[in-house]
Design an enzyme around this catalytic site. Sequence first.
Site, PDB file in Angstrom:
ATOM      1  N   SER A   1       0.843  -1.194   0.000  1.00  0.00           N
ATOM      2  CA  SER A   1       0.000   0.000   0.000  1.00  0.00           C
ATOM      3  C   SER A   1       0.888   1.257   0.000  1.00  0.00           C
ATOM      4  O   SER A   1       1.745   1.395  -0.874  1.00  0.00           O
ATOM      5  CB  SER A   1      -0.965  -0.048   1.188  1.00  0.00           C
ATOM      6  OG  SER A   1      -2.028   0.843   1.016  1.00  0.00           O
TER       7      SER A   1
ATOM      8  N   HIS B   1      -7.712  -5.821   0.148  1.00  0.00           N
ATOM      9  CA  HIS B   1      -6.537  -4.956   0.243  1.00  0.00           C
ATOM     10  C   HIS B   1      -5.423  -5.593   1.069  1.00  0.00           C
ATOM     11  O   HIS B   1      -4.244  -5.396   0.779  1.00  0.00           O
ATOM     12  CB  HIS B   1      -6.946  -3.609   0.857  1.00  0.00           C
ATOM     13  CG  HIS B   1      -5.912  -2.535   0.710  1.00  0.00           C
ATOM     14  ND1 HIS B   1      -5.567  -1.992  -0.510  1.00  0.00           N
ATOM     15  CD2 HIS B   1      -5.138  -1.913   1.631  1.00  0.00           C
ATOM     16  CE1 HIS B   1      -4.627  -1.073  -0.341  1.00  0.00           C
ATOM     17  NE2 HIS B   1      -4.345  -1.010   0.956  1.00  0.00           N
TER      18      HIS B   1
END
Length: 253
Positions: A96, A229
């Site tokens: 991320s 995610h």
Amino acid sequence: MHKGTHDSELWIRRFIPVADPEVRLICFPHAGGSASFYHPFSRELSPLVEALAVQYPGRQDRRAEGCATDLADLADRIGEALTPWTDRPFALFGHSMGATLAYEVARGLEAAGRAPDALFVSARRAPHRNRNDGWHLSPDSDLIADLKALDGTGTPIYDDPEFLALILPVLRSDYRAAETYRHRPGPKLNCPITALAGDADPRVPVDELRHWGDHTAGRFDLQVFPGGHFYLTNQQARVLRVVIDRLLGVGAG
């Protein structure tokens, strides 16, 4: 093996030391995350690969420090702290926000003649496609809802007021740094880039990861795993198999 300087020890966590690793993997946490997120990597990659994790200011044992607000500046500081650890083949892994940081650190290291042998980027848009969704300006309730959505585990920790009081200021600061980041044009990296994605990531569509190929003059490939995610939590064994396959080739080279 070099002993880290005081500054290096401040930034770098070495959970499981490896006496003579073939290659090192330096790991960069996500927004709101800390070095301990990568402790499982250290355990699973040892003894062939020594995993190190970057500890950003403002969290855990660095809680008294202010969080960084500029990713480019943060990358410069991390690059300096990594000097003692670049005495043998090494690669960078970022998840991320950490993917953007790993990329910027790789650029700085290549410019300084200490290029990494590989870059792994996970669950993040390519640098030139970064966008500001305004999460850092959102009310706490929206940030909490976003945390729950991205985590996807239904863990009750996000309802704990003490935990939220610790994590929300850090998360908001990290989101600000990540969302206001602007890519600076420059040479492509020479090292290969491997992009990793969850096929059901609500924040970063798989196709966005393909644009990382624009940032290397070397090989690029994309690996897709089941999950959202934070797919790498449940898919750790498969993720590390991809990493190990590439890193052992780096060490052998």
